[in-house]
Write a protein that holds these residues in place. Structure first.
Motif, PDB file in Angstrom:
ATOM      1  N   MET A   1       0.847  -1.199   0.000  1.00 57.57           N
ATOM      2  CA  MET A   1       0.000   0.000   0.000  1.00 57.57           C
ATOM      3  C   MET A   1       0.876   1.240   0.000  1.00 57.57           C
ATOM      4  N   THR A   2       0.590   2.169  -0.881  1.00 60.74           N
ATOM      5  CA  THR A   2       1.376   3.387  -1.005  1.00 60.74           C
ATOM      6  C   THR A   2       1.038   4.348   0.129  1.00 60.74           C
ATOM      7  N   VAL A   3       2.082   4.832   0.806  1.00 61.99           N
ATOM      8  CA  VAL A   3       1.899   5.822   1.853  1.00 61.99           C
ATOM      9  C   VAL A   3       2.006   7.204   1.228  1.00 61.99           C
ATOM     10  N   ARG A   4       0.967   8.001   1.394  1.00 61.97           N
ATOM     11  CA  ARG A   4       0.955   9.325   0.796  1.00 61.97           C
ATOM     12  C   ARG A   4       1.477  10.352   1.789  1.00 61.97           C
ATOM     13  N   THR A   5       2.148  11.378   1.260  1.00 60.60           N
ATOM     14  CA  THR A   5       2.668  12.482   2.060  1.00 60.60           C
ATOM     15  C   THR A   5       1.913  13.737   1.697  1.00 60.60           C
ATOM     16  N   ASP A   6       1.341  14.392   2.696  1.00 62.71           N
ATOM     17  CA  ASP A   6       0.574  15.617   2.474  1.00 62.71           C
ATOM     18  C   ASP A   6       1.464  16.830   2.700  1.00 62.71           C
ATOM     19  N   VAL A   7       1.579  17.678   1.673  1.00 63.17           N
ATOM     20  CA  VAL A   7       2.352  18.903   1.781  1.00 63.17           C
ATOM     21  C   VAL A   7       1.417  20.082   1.564  1.00 63.17           C
ATOM     22  N   VAL A   8       1.435  20.999   2.505  1.00 58.94           N
ATOM     23  CA  VAL A   8       0.640  22.228   2.388  1.00 58.94           C
ATOM     24  C   VAL A   8       1.591  23.385   2.104  1.00 58.94           C
ATOM     25  N   VAL A   9       1.273  24.171   1.103  1.00 60.37           N
ATOM     26  CA  VAL A   9       2.039  25.370   0.758  1.00 60.37           C
ATOM     27  C   VAL A   9       1.176  26.576   1.098  1.00 60.37           C
ATOM     28  N   ILE A  10       1.690  27.442   1.971  1.00 57.82           N
ATOM     29  CA  ILE A  10       0.957  28.663   2.327  1.00 57.82           C
ATOM     30  C   ILE A  10       1.505  29.810   1.480  1.00 57.82           C
ATOM     31  N   GLY A  11       0.686  30.322   0.586  1.00 55.00           N
ATOM     32  CA  GLY A  11       1.101  31.444  -0.251  1.00 55.00           C
ATOM     33  C   GLY A  11       1.211  31.058  -1.707  1.00 55.00           C
ATOM     34  N   ASP A  28       3.201  10.103  -5.055  1.00 56.02           N
ATOM     35  CA  ASP A  28       2.733   9.781  -3.704  1.00 56.02           C
ATOM     36  C   ASP A  28       2.698  11.016  -2.797  1.00 56.02           C
ATOM     37  N   VAL A  29       2.801  12.211  -3.391  1.00 58.93           N
ATOM     38  CA  VAL A  29       2.732  13.459  -2.636  1.00 58.93           C
ATOM     39  C   VAL A  29       1.451  14.193  -3.015  1.00 58.93           C
ATOM     40  N   THR A  30       0.665  14.535  -2.003  1.00 59.32           N
ATOM     41  CA  THR A  30      -0.537  15.336  -2.206  1.00 59.32           C
ATOM     42  C   THR A  30      -0.209  16.785  -1.867  1.00 59.32           C
ATOM     43  N   VAL A  31      -0.417  17.681  -2.806  1.00 55.95           N
ATOM     44  CA  VAL A  31      -0.027  19.083  -2.632  1.00 55.95           C
ATOM     45  C   VAL A  31      -1.267  19.965  -2.562  1.00 55.95           C
TER      46      VAL A  31
END
Length: 401
Positions: A1-11, A28-31
């Motif tokens: 199972m793929t582990v997803r990484t959540d990245v939040v960009v402010i701005g 696998d990165v959620t932006v």
């Protein structure tokens, strides 16, 4: 199972959009990009908005990768303990990594009367407000622009070219970054447009009344519309969130743009202070620091050590109306050389840079990771300046003890 990484960009400015686009290299990165406005602001064209030659905005669909989720909202707090950001509408978003790219905004108007009686031009809303004020005044009204840096020069020139009577109050030298040769070129172009330039000792504004500014040397200048283009400030979000900042409120980071407080928080753009030796606030720095911030996050996700900064500011370009400008060449330590391109050629280069930056941002959206900078654009002396700053901090701590 793929582990997803959540990245939040402010701005969602130059740094934030480039960082968000670059992060989409990994499936696998959620932006998620959070920005107060639904459209991308070409901040380097705000002076054109008030001059009537550009609206300074483009749709995010033209510059943002399809894989990036855009949330229109304002972040009020970063909770590093819970790894969440809180928005003004009461909602929260979680993250695994956060890129802090809030940029800079309204000019510092602590001069008495400035906040009440002047119009800043640092944000889209500022520029639109100024545009409305100008539309409500006769074409013969006196416009006084305070600030002799690029924004003040460009705004004064744009308004003069549109037929306005303009006085530019520099508060010091005209174009502080410029080499004297470049400064003379800009002064000639401003004179051709009919702009009255007040610079040098005594030209600093000490107070503002309803329709006048008082200078340090005692002179009083009238102004039906007074534009404040004297510097920028950064949002206080980092400080309010308990993160370490410099004296201006920029987020303190190491040389990988990682917060000194939290390895999960990375900064980019005007609101970043790497090693407490920040880059000059500029689009030039933002478009380099955004990709570095993304690469730092991507390296950590991959379990690798992020690379330290290897970028530089090596020029400054300023438009002087639509038919003149200057491209001031600089050394890699961000000091001006004696060489510049001025006049009509300078205007052509400036427009090439402005349009080229937007194309560069859009290209990174289509081909994430494609943006690179040559080794020539590396500030070889930065390490020495950082080490000198560290030594100075150590001496100050030792003296205090």
């Amino acid at each position: 199972m793929t582990v997803r990484t959540d990245v939040v960009v402010i701005g969602g400015g130059y740094a934030g959009v480039l960082a968000a686009n670059r992060l989409t290299q990994r499936d696998d990165v959620t932006v998620t990009l959070i920005n107060p406005r639904p459209r991308f602001v070409e901040r380097i064209r705000l002076h054109q908005l008030v001059g009537g030659t550009d609206d300074a905005v483009v749709e995010y669909r033209d510059v943002l990768a399809d894989a990036v989720r855009l949330v229109v909202g304002t972040v009020t707090l970063v909770d590093t303990a819970d790894r969440t950001v809180r928005l003004s509408d009461g909602t929260s978003l979680g993250y695994d990594y956060l890129i802090y790219a809030v940029g800079s905004g309204q000019a510092d108007r602590r001069v008495p009367g400035a906040a009440e009686h002047t119009y800043p031009i640092a944000t889209l809303e500022d520029a639109q407000r100024l545009d409305r004020a100008l539309s409500a005044t006769p074409a013969t009204a006196q416009v006084t622009v305070v600030g002799g840096g690029p924004l003040g020069i460009e705004t004064a020139a744009e308004l003069a070219e549109a037929g306005r009577r303009v006085t530019l109050v520099c508060g010091g030298p005209l174009g502080p970054y410029l080499h004297p040769r470049g400064r003379r070129s800009v002064a000639r172009d401003l004179a051709r447009l009919g702009v009255t330039v007040l610079d040098g000792a005594g030209s600093r504004v000490t107070s503002v009344t309803g329709r006048s500014v008082i200078l340090q040397d005692g002179r009083e200048l009238g102004g039906d519309v007074i534009v404040w283009a004297a510097g920028f400030t950064v949002p206080d979000l980092a400080a309010r969130s308990g993160l370490s900042t410099d004296a201006m409120g920029r987020l303190l980071t190491d040389e990988t743009l990682t917060s000194v407080d939290d390895v999960r928080v990375v900064a980019a753009g005007d609101a970043a202070a790497p090693s407490d030796v920040p880059y000059r606030m500029s689009c030039q720095a933002a478009v380099q620091l955004g990709p570095v911030a993304a690469d730092t996050v991507l390296s950590r996700i991959a379990g690798e050590q992020p690379a330290p900064l290897a970028v530089a500011n090596a020029a400054q370009c300023i438009s002087v109306g639509r038919r003149a400008g200057i491209y001031q060449f600089g050394h890699r330590d961000d000091t001006a050389t004696r060489f510049h391109i001025g006049g009509r050629a300078g205007a052509w280069v400036k427009e090439l840079v402005c349009s080229g930056i937007l194309k560069m941002v859009a290209r990174e959206a289509r081909r994430p990771g494609s943006l690179t900078f040559t080794s020539f654009a590396t500030d070889k002396s930065r390490r020495r300046r950082v080490e000198a700053a560290d030594a100075g901090d150590a001496r100050a701590t030792e003296h205090a003890a």
